[in-house]
Design a protein around this motif. Structure first.
Motif, PDB file in Angstrom:
ATOM      1  N   HIS A  78       0.808  -1.219   0.000  1.00 59.44           N
ATOM      2  CA  HIS A  78       0.000   0.000   0.000  1.00 59.44           C
ATOM      3  C   HIS A  78       0.841   1.270   0.000  1.00 59.44           C
ATOM      4  CE1 HIS A  78      -3.332   2.685   0.805  1.00 59.44           C
ATOM      5  NE2 HIS A  78      -2.676   3.174   1.826  1.00 59.44           N
ATOM      6  N   THR A  79       1.968   1.253   0.660  1.00 58.88           N
ATOM      7  CA  THR A  79       2.768   2.454   0.851  1.00 58.88           C
ATOM      8  C   THR A  79       3.623   2.749  -0.378  1.00 58.88           C
ATOM      9  OG1 THR A  79       2.849   1.959   3.197  1.00 58.88           O
ATOM     10  CG2 THR A  79       4.440   3.553   2.393  1.00 58.88           C
ATOM     11  N   ASP A  80       3.550   3.973  -0.848  1.00 57.38           N
ATOM     12  CA  ASP A  80       4.355   4.361  -2.010  1.00 57.38           C
ATOM     13  C   ASP A  80       5.817   4.569  -1.649  1.00 57.38           C
ATOM     14  OD1 ASP A  80       2.202   4.274  -3.743  1.00 57.38           O
ATOM     15  OD2 ASP A  80       1.694   6.383  -3.414  1.00 57.38           O
ATOM     16  N   ASP A  81       6.074   5.174  -0.517  1.00 58.68           N
ATOM     17  CA  ASP A  81       7.445   5.467  -0.105  1.00 58.68           C
ATOM     18  C   ASP A  81       7.868   4.482   0.980  1.00 58.68           C
ATOM     19  OD1 ASP A  81       9.906   6.664   0.298  1.00 58.68           O
ATOM     20  OD2 ASP A  81       9.113   8.186   1.660  1.00 58.68           O
ATOM     21  N   LEU A  82       8.469   3.376   0.551  1.00 57.08           N
ATOM     22  CA  LEU A  82       8.885   2.344   1.495  1.00 57.08           C
ATOM     23  C   LEU A  82      10.177   2.717   2.206  1.00 57.08           C
ATOM     24  CD1 LEU A  82       8.133  -0.754  -0.718  1.00 57.08           C
ATOM     25  CD2 LEU A  82       6.786   0.112   1.179  1.00 57.08           C
ATOM     26  N   GLY A  83      11.060   3.410   1.532  1.00 57.78           N
ATOM     27  CA  GLY A  83      12.322   3.808   2.129  1.00 57.78           C
ATOM     28  C   GLY A  83      13.236   2.642   2.428  1.00 57.78           C
ATOM     29  N   LEU A  84      14.488   2.784   2.112  1.00 57.96           N
ATOM     30  CA  LEU A  84      15.536   1.820   2.419  1.00 57.96           C
ATOM     31  C   LEU A  84      15.219   0.408   1.939  1.00 57.96           C
ATOM     32  CD1 LEU A  84      16.479   3.082   5.981  1.00 57.96           C
ATOM     33  CD2 LEU A  84      17.561   3.673   3.810  1.00 57.96           C
ATOM     34  N   THR A  85      14.648   0.297   0.756  1.00 58.78           N
ATOM     35  CA  THR A  85      14.408  -0.994   0.127  1.00 58.78           C
ATOM     36  C   THR A  85      15.119  -1.012  -1.220  1.00 58.78           C
ATOM     37  OG1 THR A  85      12.369  -0.262  -0.917  1.00 58.78           O
ATOM     38  CG2 THR A  85      12.170  -1.326   1.234  1.00 58.78           C
ATOM     39  N   ILE A  86      15.356  -2.197  -1.732  1.00 58.96           N
ATOM     40  CA  ILE A  86      16.021  -2.322  -3.021  1.00 58.96           C
ATOM     41  C   ILE A  86      15.021  -2.173  -4.167  1.00 58.96           C
ATOM     42  CG2 ILE A  86      17.323  -3.910  -4.505  1.00 58.96           C
ATOM     43  CD1 ILE A  86      18.674  -4.956  -1.929  1.00 58.96           C
ATOM     44  N   THR A  87      13.830  -2.757  -3.997  1.00 63.02           N
ATOM     45  CA  THR A  87      12.790  -2.622  -5.014  1.00 63.02           C
ATOM     46  C   THR A  87      11.507  -2.112  -4.363  1.00 63.02           C
ATOM     47  OG1 THR A  87      11.789  -4.806  -4.765  1.00 63.02           O
ATOM     48  CG2 THR A  87      13.702  -4.649  -6.240  1.00 63.02           C
ATOM     49  N   GLY A  88      10.595  -1.736  -5.199  1.00 62.92           N
ATOM     50  CA  GLY A  88       9.260  -1.405  -4.713  1.00 62.92           C
ATOM     51  C   GLY A  88       8.451  -2.677  -4.571  1.00 62.92           C
ATOM     52  N   PRO A  89       7.170  -2.539  -4.255  1.00 65.90           N
ATOM     53  CA  PRO A  89       6.325  -3.721  -4.082  1.00 65.90           C
ATOM     54  C   PRO A  89       6.004  -4.389  -5.411  1.00 65.90           C
ATOM     55  CG  PRO A  89       5.014  -1.733  -3.862  1.00 65.90           C
ATOM     56  CD  PRO A  89       6.446  -1.295  -3.989  1.00 65.90           C
ATOM     57  N   LEU A  90       5.709  -5.662  -5.343  1.00 66.41           N
ATOM     58  CA  LEU A  90       5.268  -6.401  -6.513  1.00 66.41           C
ATOM     59  C   LEU A  90       3.760  -6.226  -6.692  1.00 66.41           C
ATOM     60  CD1 LEU A  90       6.107  -8.391  -8.755  1.00 66.41           C
ATOM     61  CD2 LEU A  90       5.632 -10.245  -7.163  1.00 66.41           C
ATOM     62  N   PHE A  91       3.037  -6.133  -5.587  1.00 70.06           N
ATOM     63  CA  PHE A  91       1.581  -5.984  -5.590  1.00 70.06           C
ATOM     64  C   PHE A  91       1.219  -4.536  -5.237  1.00 70.06           C
ATOM     65  CE2 PHE A  91       2.520 -10.343  -4.309  1.00 70.06           C
ATOM     66  CZ  PHE A  91       1.859 -11.045  -5.289  1.00 70.06           C
ATOM     67  N   SER A  92       0.011  -4.146  -5.577  1.00 71.23           N
ATOM     68  CA  SER A  92      -0.448  -2.803  -5.257  1.00 71.23           C
ATOM     69  C   SER A  92      -1.849  -2.884  -4.651  1.00 71.23           C
ATOM     70  CB  SER A  92      -0.478  -1.919  -6.490  1.00 71.23           C
ATOM     71  OG  SER A  92      -0.959  -0.640  -6.186  1.00 71.23           O
ATOM     72  N   ILE A  93      -1.977  -2.349  -3.455  1.00 68.71           N
ATOM     73  CA  ILE A  93      -3.276  -2.270  -2.790  1.00 68.71           C
ATOM     74  C   ILE A  93      -3.605  -0.796  -2.634  1.00 68.71           C
ATOM     75  CG2 ILE A  93      -4.562  -2.748  -0.684  1.00 68.71           C
ATOM     76  CD1 ILE A  93      -2.722  -5.086  -0.157  1.00 68.71           C
ATOM     77  N   SER A  94      -4.752  -0.397  -3.124  1.00 72.18           N
ATOM     78  CA  SER A  94      -5.135   1.017  -3.023  1.00 72.18           C
ATOM     79  C   SER A  94      -5.798   1.318  -1.721  1.00 72.18           C
ATOM     80  CB  SER A  94      -6.080   1.378  -4.162  1.00 72.18           C
ATOM     81  OG  SER A  94      -5.445   1.159  -5.390  1.00 72.18           O
TER      82      SER A  94
END
Length: 138
Positions: free
Chosen positions: A122-138
């Motif tokens: 759900h969160t757009d700005d995860l911070g300190l991760t290598i990739t973003g999410p694979l799934f998207s929950i609005s």
């Protein structure tokens, strides 16, 4: 906030990585115990669950599709709770209580992993991760 989330990911993942080491280095003993609990194909199950733990925990720890890693941990925890800690089959009160504690621990960790999944997806700005999410929950 990024540092707090990172520390949380480290603490959460450490438990699963330690368990994975046991699955992969002591697989024969763990398979014997799993077989005594009625787990099908115990040796293979122990090895596959060890790999599942490594992949899920490293995913959460490193922030590589941490949402997927969280779901992998849920996929380990729920069957483990039901198969390995089936307290309802124990007749000895002390064994029943110990299995109930372990069952509840696994279910609580599964709930935490589901919350992590929702957080990461759900969160757009995860911070300190290598990739973003694979799934998207609005």
């Amino acid at each position: 906030m990024d540092i707090v989330v990172l520390i949380g990911r480290i603490l959460f993942s450490a438990l699963f990585l330690a368990s994975a080491v046991g699955h992969l280095t002591q697989s024969k003993a763990m398979a014997q115990y799993a077989a005594s609990k009625g787990v099908p194909m115990a040796q293979l199950s122990v090895l596959l669950s060890g790999v599942l733990l490594v992949v899920g925990a490293l995913s959460v720890l490193l922030g590589v599709w941490a949402d997927l890693g969280s779901l992998l941990l849920v996929a380990f925890l729920v069957p483990t709770a039901a198969l390995m800690h089936n307290f309802w089959t124990e007749s000895d009160p002390q064994a029943r209580q110990m299995e109930m504690v372990q069952f509840n621990k696994d279910i609580a960790l599964a709930g935490a992993a589901l919350m992590l999944f929702a957080f990461f997806a759900h969160t757009d700005d995860l911070g300190l991760t290598i990739t973003g999410p694979l799934f998207s929950i609005s």
